[in-house]
Design a protein around this motif. Structure first.
Motif, PDB file in Angstrom:
ATOM      1  N   ASP A  70       0.827  -1.211   0.000  1.00  0.00           N
ATOM      2  CA  ASP A  70       0.000   0.000   0.000  1.00  0.00           C
ATOM      3  C   ASP A  70       0.863   1.264   0.000  1.00  0.00           C
ATOM      4  O   ASP A  70       0.589   2.220  -0.729  1.00  0.00           O
ATOM      5  N   ARG A  71       1.913   1.227   0.810  1.00  0.00           N
ATOM      6  CA  ARG A  71       2.785   2.399   0.927  1.00  0.00           C
ATOM      7  C   ARG A  71       3.564   2.653  -0.350  1.00  0.00           C
ATOM      8  O   ARG A  71       3.727   3.804  -0.786  1.00  0.00           O
ATOM      9  N   ALA A  72       4.050   1.590  -0.975  1.00  0.00           N
ATOM     10  CA  ALA A  72       4.837   1.744  -2.197  1.00  0.00           C
ATOM     11  C   ALA A  72       3.997   2.342  -3.328  1.00  0.00           C
ATOM     12  O   ALA A  72       4.467   3.202  -4.079  1.00  0.00           O
ATOM     13  N   VAL A  73       2.759   1.889  -3.454  1.00  0.00           N
ATOM     14  CA  VAL A  73       1.879   2.443  -4.489  1.00  0.00           C
ATOM     15  C   VAL A  73       1.600   3.914  -4.199  1.00  0.00           C
ATOM     16  O   VAL A  73       1.674   4.765  -5.100  1.00  0.00           O
ATOM     17  N   ALA A  74       1.315   4.235  -2.928  1.00  0.00           N
ATOM     18  CA  ALA A  74       1.053   5.636  -2.563  1.00  0.00           C
ATOM     19  C   ALA A  74       2.271   6.511  -2.821  1.00  0.00           C
ATOM     20  O   ALA A  74       2.150   7.627  -3.348  1.00  0.00           O
ATOM     21  N   ASP A  75       3.462   6.008  -2.477  1.00  0.00           N
ATOM     22  CA  ASP A  75       4.691   6.775  -2.710  1.00  0.00           C
ATOM     23  C   ASP A  75       4.948   6.944  -4.207  1.00  0.00           C
ATOM     24  O   ASP A  75       5.426   7.993  -4.659  1.00  0.00           O
ATOM     25  N   GLY A  76       4.643   5.913  -4.968  1.00  0.00           N
ATOM     26  CA  GLY A  76       4.823   6.004  -6.412  1.00  0.00           C
ATOM     27  C   GLY A  76       3.893   7.025  -7.043  1.00  0.00           C
ATOM     28  O   GLY A  76       4.287   7.772  -7.942  1.00  0.00           O
ATOM     29  N   VAL A  77       2.662   7.068  -6.565  1.00  0.00           N
ATOM     30  CA  VAL A  77       1.705   8.053  -7.063  1.00  0.00           C
ATOM     31  C   VAL A  77       2.168   9.465  -6.708  1.00  0.00           C
ATOM     32  O   VAL A  77       2.102  10.387  -7.533  1.00  0.00           O
ATOM     33  N   ALA A  78       2.668   9.619  -5.472  1.00  0.00           N
ATOM     34  CA  ALA A  78       3.154  10.932  -5.056  1.00  0.00           C
ATOM     35  C   ALA A  78       4.356  11.370  -5.886  1.00  0.00           C
ATOM     36  O   ALA A  78       4.507  12.559  -6.202  1.00  0.00           O
ATOM     37  N   ARG A  79       5.197  10.427  -6.253  1.00  0.00           N
ATOM     38  CA  ARG A  79       6.426  10.737  -6.993  1.00  0.00           C
ATOM     39  C   ARG A  79       6.167  10.952  -8.479  1.00  0.00           C
ATOM     40  O   ARG A  79       6.675  11.899  -9.086  1.00  0.00           O
ATOM     41  N   PHE A  80       5.379  10.065  -9.082  1.00  0.00           N
ATOM     42  CA  PHE A  80       5.226  10.078 -10.539  1.00  0.00           C
ATOM     43  C   PHE A  80       3.838  10.495 -11.026  1.00  0.00           C
ATOM     44  O   PHE A  80       3.626  10.651 -12.221  1.00  0.00           O
ATOM     45  N   GLY A  81       2.882  10.627 -10.118  1.00  0.00           N
ATOM     46  CA  GLY A  81       1.547  11.067 -10.505  1.00  0.00           C
ATOM     47  C   GLY A  81       0.521   9.966 -10.615  1.00  0.00           C
ATOM     48  O   GLY A  81      -0.670  10.189 -10.434  1.00  0.00           O
ATOM     49  N   ALA A  82       0.965   8.752 -10.939  1.00  0.00           N
ATOM     50  CA  ALA A  82       0.040   7.617 -11.080  1.00  0.00           C
ATOM     51  C   ALA A  82       0.857   6.342 -11.197  1.00  0.00           C
ATOM     52  O   ALA A  82       2.063   6.377 -11.469  1.00  0.00           O
ATOM     53  N   VAL A  83       0.190   5.211 -11.002  1.00  0.00           N
ATOM     54  CA  VAL A  83       0.779   3.898 -11.266  1.00  0.00           C
ATOM     55  C   VAL A  83      -0.058   3.248 -12.352  1.00  0.00           C
ATOM     56  O   VAL A  83      -1.284   3.152 -12.236  1.00  0.00           O
ATOM     57  N   HIS A  84       0.602   2.819 -13.413  1.00  0.00           N
ATOM     58  CA  HIS A  84      -0.100   2.276 -14.578  1.00  0.00           C
ATOM     59  C   HIS A  84       0.086   0.774 -14.757  1.00  0.00           C
ATOM     60  O   HIS A  84      -0.643   0.160 -15.540  1.00  0.00           O
ATOM     61  N   GLY A  85       1.078   0.208 -14.084  1.00  0.00           N
ATOM     62  CA  GLY A  85       1.340  -1.209 -14.286  1.00  0.00           C
ATOM     63  C   GLY A  85       1.981  -1.846 -13.078  1.00  0.00           C
ATOM     64  O   GLY A  85       2.565  -1.170 -12.219  1.00  0.00           O
ATOM     65  N   LEU A  86       1.864  -3.162 -12.998  1.00  0.00           N
ATOM     66  CA  LEU A  86       2.448  -3.954 -11.913  1.00  0.00           C
ATOM     67  C   LEU A  86       2.982  -5.249 -12.476  1.00  0.00           C
ATOM     68  O   LEU A  86       2.307  -5.909 -13.277  1.00  0.00           O
ATOM     69  N   VAL A  87       4.180  -5.603 -12.067  1.00  0.00           N
ATOM     70  CA  VAL A  87       4.744  -6.912 -12.399  1.00  0.00           C
ATOM     71  C   VAL A  87       5.039  -7.643 -11.098  1.00  0.00           C
ATOM     72  O   VAL A  87       5.928  -7.254 -10.340  1.00  0.00           O
ATOM     73  N   ASN A  88       4.275  -8.691 -10.828  1.00  0.00           N
ATOM     74  CA  ASN A  88       4.514  -9.532  -9.652  1.00  0.00           C
ATOM     75  C   ASN A  88       5.575 -10.563 -10.011  1.00  0.00           C
ATOM     76  O   ASN A  88       5.274 -11.640 -10.531  1.00  0.00           O
ATOM     77  N   ASN A  89       6.818 -10.203  -9.744  1.00  0.00           N
ATOM     78  CA  ASN A  89       7.946 -11.029 -10.170  1.00  0.00           C
ATOM     79  C   ASN A  89       8.713 -11.664  -9.015  1.00  0.00           C
ATOM     80  O   ASN A  89       9.389 -12.673  -9.211  1.00  0.00           O
ATOM     81  N   ALA A  90       8.630 -11.109  -7.813  1.00  0.00           N
ATOM     82  CA  ALA A  90       9.440 -11.604  -6.691  1.00  0.00           C
ATOM     83  C   ALA A  90       9.198 -13.087  -6.457  1.00  0.00           C
ATOM     84  O   ALA A  90       8.061 -13.564  -6.520  1.00  0.00           O
ATOM     85  N   GLY A  91      10.273 -13.805  -6.186  1.00  0.00           N
ATOM     86  CA  GLY A  91      10.116 -15.238  -5.963  1.00  0.00           C
ATOM     87  C   GLY A  91      11.260 -15.858  -5.198  1.00  0.00           C
ATOM     88  O   GLY A  91      12.378 -15.342  -5.185  1.00  0.00           O
ATOM     89  N   ILE A  92      10.963 -16.971  -4.550  1.00  0.00           N
ATOM     90  CA  ILE A  92      11.971 -17.765  -3.853  1.00  0.00           C
ATOM     91  C   ILE A  92      11.688 -19.232  -4.130  1.00  0.00           C
ATOM     92  O   ILE A  92      10.598 -19.587  -4.599  1.00  0.00           O
ATOM     93  N   ILE A  93      12.642 -20.084  -3.849  1.00  0.00           N
ATOM     94  CA  ILE A  93      12.415 -21.528  -3.931  1.00  0.00           C
ATOM     95  C   ILE A  93      12.856 -22.176  -2.623  1.00  0.00           C
ATOM     96  O   ILE A  93      13.845 -21.750  -2.007  1.00  0.00           O
TER      97      ILE A  93
END
Length: 257
Positions: A72-95
């Motif tokens: 939630d915080r990262a999206v809010a910070d991104g909006v504050a910094r860049f004006g909006a968030v247009h995309g998301l890539v859920n890439n994080a992973g572990i095995i």
């Protein structure tokens, strides 16, 4: 003529951005004119990724993707910094590999938390923002790309946790596509085979190499750069009518209707 793939003026959240596929996606996003919110648990690698890009184009966010508040915080910070968030890539992973009968509860839960539950947190956070923009009259829409795997479609010996989580991401993409299509928010999955990253060092090693390559019609591994390009296509308007789909980027390792 407009370029088929462009992310000019778009801001994309990329989890697991410190190395491998995530790093390549950040680099490609910026090269295509976009901004990146790069998320990773490892602060050192994250800072290195951000430092390699033009100043002001990457917002580095350190922390666990399994932390709902961080999403939630990262999206809010991104909006504050860049004006909006247009995309998301859920890439994080572990095995955390183990045969079924030997797998511990923590091994199961750690992988589910990062791959599946974490992806839900980030999808919810980014999706809420995109829906709010749409309801306010913004027709830009958005694009969510979940990094799944052929393991989620075929199963994977010694990785029931990973395969189950990756299969879950396919359903997450389809559900988000159905719920949010009316807001011009697209959701798709990318299923990689074997990409040259630290996570695949074992299967690319001497013990498994020949057997794995024999199953890939193109006879080689994917590079992170190839992986990043495929993801960025789905993020772009070049894929404006593509949603709820699973794109195989695997050299033919898995072929089906």
């Amino acid at each position: 003529m407009h370029p088929i793939v462009s992310l000019e003026g778009r801001t994309i959240v990329v989890t697991g951005a410190g190395q491998g596929i995530g790093k390549a996606i950040v680099e490609t996003v910026v090269a295509l004119g976009g901004n990146a919110i790069a998320v990773d648990l490892n602060g050192d690698t994250l800072k290195a990724v951000a430092a390699q890009q033009p100043e002001g184009r990457v917002l580095a966010v350190q922390g666990s993707v399994a932390d709902a508040a961080l999403a939630d915080r990262a999206v809010a910070d991104g909006v504050a910094r860049f004006g909006a968030v247009h995309g998301l890539v859920n890439n994080a992973g572990i095995i955390r590999p183990a045969m079924i009968e030997k797998m511990t509860d923590p091994q199961w839960q750690d992988v589910i938390d990062v791959h599946l539950t974490g992806s839900f947190y980030w999808t919810r956070a980014a999706g809420r923002h995109m829906v709010e923009r749409a309801k306010a009259g913004d027709t830009t829409g958005g694009s969510i790309v979940n990094i799944s795997s052929d393991a989620g479609r075929k199963g994977s010996i010694g990785q029931i946790n990973y395969a189950a989580a990756k299969a879950g991401l396919l359903a997450m993409s389809m559900t988000a596509a159905r719920e949010w299509g009316r807001y011009n928010i697209r959701a798709n999955s990318v299923c990689f085979g074997v990409v040259e990253t630290p996570m695949t060092e074992v299967v690319r090693g001497e013990k498994f190499r020949d057997g794995m390559l024999a199953q890939i019609p193109m006879g080689r591994w994917s590079t992170p750069d190839e992986a990043g390009k495929a993801v960025c296509f789905l993020l772009s308007d070049g894929a404006s009518y593509v949603t709820g789909q699973h794109l195989g980027v695997n050299g033919g390792f898995h072929i089906s209707l």
